[in-house]
Design an enzyme around this catalytic site. Structure first.
Site, PDB file in Angstrom:
ATOM      1  CG  LEU A 402      -1.940  -1.105   1.373  1.00  0.00           C
ATOM      2  CD1 LEU A 402      -2.722  -0.960   2.773  1.00  0.00           C
ATOM      3  CD2 LEU A 402      -2.787  -0.890   0.143  1.00  0.00           C
ATOM      4  CG  ASP A 403       0.332   4.580  -2.799  1.00  0.00           C
ATOM      5  OD1 ASP A 403       1.131   3.938  -3.214  1.00  0.00           O
ATOM      6  OD2 ASP A 403      -0.313   5.143  -3.473  1.00  0.00           O
ATOM      7  CG  MET A 404       4.544   6.261   4.065  1.00  0.00           C
ATOM      8  SD  MET A 404       5.837   7.411   4.026  1.00  0.00           S
ATOM      9  CE  MET A 404       5.133   9.077   3.512  1.00  0.00           C
TER      10      MET A 404
END
Length: 555
Positions: A402-404
């Protein structure tokens, strides 16, 4: 009369405190003074009549629509007065310099400058090359060469055809030898053999003759081409030398009066347009005129380019590939700056929640602003935490990322065999994911499908660009849940899993045109990115059972 570029504030700023540190240009909230300076520049842009440029803000305006990045630098002069400077990136209205805006750092087009002189030398060489390439003599020689090649091909082919025909005739004669004596047959065979040799020798002589003719015709052409190639080589050498001279002359100041050339900064390989952005132009002018930088901000004015997401009047950080090496390695040297958030650990004080676990896998709920895997600077991540919690686990562990800034569900494999099986499900797209997002605006439609291919912005990583030509397929289904407080809650069902896919699809003009709340890249900053991976359905690698996990968002 020369207009002063250091401008006093029109707004009363007497009650506003100066910032303690200078703006970190690659991630910031504009200081109040920067916002006021930007507002005053925007007011000028709305009313000015000094130049004509189509920003795409007025209907029926002529000219190509080109939105533009502008910058403001709040600074203090030697008398202690607070004011600001204005700048634009690249060119505006087709020129490098306009009244009220700081000039380009190095104007290679200035009259009597070395570039103009060297450029004229190169142009003269280009004209010579063009004259020679289009000369009647060269065209005649080329035509003669092609004519000779054609005649040679025809002549030689005719001889080959003749040899084949005569061979058939000889074969027919041999078939009629049945009534002849052995002496007669021997004599005829000798005659036929001599005939064959004669024609073969003729073919060799003919080939040799035509090769000689072609070689001479080619020499005539090469004699003229050699002169052209010599000029091209001279042009290449002079052009390279001019480029290196440009790299050496194009230099930037810092507060200590030190200069560093663009060639030194980029190891003689600067990206196109480096040094032409607003930030380096503003700082260079300030240092050159003994102005102390206080705060800085950049904003977009006009329509967004079709490939990327830019919002009118919205603030943006300086670009990374062109500006970061110039600013951080040299121009901002010695300035006390705000902390670089990219060097701070966003996961500090946060914990990973395990929502499902068995012997071979687990599902975790990742907090927002928490790396999935170690970064270049920050190692604290889901991967690092899982390694610490499960020291005996093997394999890559992280099945998907997942994106940060995105919170939500992630699958973790405790061994390599499980990892491979779960990865296979992602590749085959049998794993179902549902995200929930809060969008900064009201959607009229209830559901839809977005198909916008994406690629990384090479000049400003990790931003993504919409690009049909080089982008990878990126597809998303969406469905509206509800509208609340002029914001829309939606479900996203990503079919593909590209970097920032949902964020770009939400923000882009060809997508939902409504950025996710808190999207600091494609929208506006807030307390967090309101995007959460809330539902995950997959087949258990061992039991083959369909498992569905859900965790509601906290927004």
């Amino acid at each position: 009369m020369k207009v002063s570029l250091f401008q006093p504030f029109k707004t009363n700023i007497s009650g506003i405190s100066l910032p303690e540190k200078f703006t970190f240009p690659f991630y910031y909230e504009p200081h109040e003074l920067s916002s006021i300076a930007a507002t005053e520049l925007q007011s000028y842009l709305e009313t000015q009549t000094n130049f004509e440029h189509n920003f795409g803000l007025r209907e029926n305006q002529e000219g190509l629509v080109i939105g533009k990045m502008f910058g403001v630098l709040v600074c203090q002069n030697q008398e202690g007065e607070i004011g600001y400077l204005w700048a634009f990136s690249g060119k505006l209205a087709g020129v490098n310099q306009l009244s009220y805006f700081v000039p380009t750092i190095f104007d290679m087009l200035q009259e009597n400058g070395f570039f103009r002189k060297e450029e004229e030398v190169l142009n003269a060489i280009n004209r010579q090359i063009e004259v020679l390439e289009n000369s009647a003599e060269l065209q005649t020689k080329k035509i003669q060469l092609e004519k000779t090649k054609t005649e040679a091909l025809t002549d030689i082919q005719n001889q080959k055809n003749k040899i084949k025909r005569l061979k058939l005739e000889r074969d027919e004669k041999r078939n009629s030898f049945t009534n002849l004596s052995s002496t007669e047959i021997e004599q005829l065979e000798l005659e036929l053999s001599e005939e064959s040799k004669k024609e073969s020798i003729l073919l060799k002589k003919m080939t040799k003759y035509w090769n000689f003719q072609i070689e001479n015709a080619q020499k005539d052409v090469n004699l003229l081409l050699d002169e052209i190639n010599q000029l091209k080589e001279e042009r290449r050498v002079k052009s390279g030398a001019l480029q290196q001279k440009l790299f050496a002359e194009y230099s930037f100041l810092n507060q200590f009066g030190e200069r560093k050339s663009i060639g030194e900064i980029f190891n003689n390989n600067p990206p196109a347009g480096a040094g032409e952005c607003a930030a380096p132009k503003l700082l260079h002018y300030a240092f050159e005129h003994h102005l102390k930088p206080i705060a800085m901000a950049e904003f977009w004015w006009g329509q967004s380019p079709k490939s990327e997401i830019r919002k009118h009047k919205q603030f943006y950080p300086a670009c990374k590939s062109k500006c970061e090496p110039i600013l951080l390695s040299h121009m901002l040297k010695g300035l006390e700056m705000e902390a670089n958030p990219f060097q701070e650990n966003p996961a500090e004080g946060k914990n990973i929640e395990i929502v499902y676990e068995d012997e071979i896998l687990l599902v975790i709920n990742k907090p927002a602003e928490f790396l999935s895997v170690p970064g270049k600077i920050i190692s604290d991540s889901v991967y690092q935490r899982i390694k610490e919690l499960y020291p005996n686990a093997t394999g890559p562990l992280i099945v998907h990322r997942l994106d940060m800034s995105t919170s939500g569900l992630m699958l973790i494999a405790k061994d390599e065999a499980t990892y491979v099986k779960l990865q296979s499900q992602f590749i085959k797209r049998t794993i179902k994911k549902r995200y929930v997002a809060l969008l900064d605006g009201i959607l009229e439609e209830n559901e839809g499908f977005i198909d916008l291919p994406l690629r990384v912005d090479l000049d400003d990583r990790p931003r993504q660009l919409f690009c049909y030509k080089h982008g990878k397929s990126a597809q998303t289904k969406w469905k509206k849940i509800e509208v609340r407080n002029n914001q829309t809650l939606v479900y996203f069902y990503p079919i593909t899993g590209r970097t920032h896919q949902l964020r770009v699809h939400a923000s882009h003009e060809l997508g939902l045109k409504t950025p996710i709340v808190g999207d600091d890249l494609y929208g506006k900053k807030a307390n967090r990115l309101h995007l959460h991976a809330e539902n995950l359905t997959f087949e258990h690698p061992e039991t083959r059972e369909q498992i569905t996990i859900s965790v509601a968002p906290t927004f």
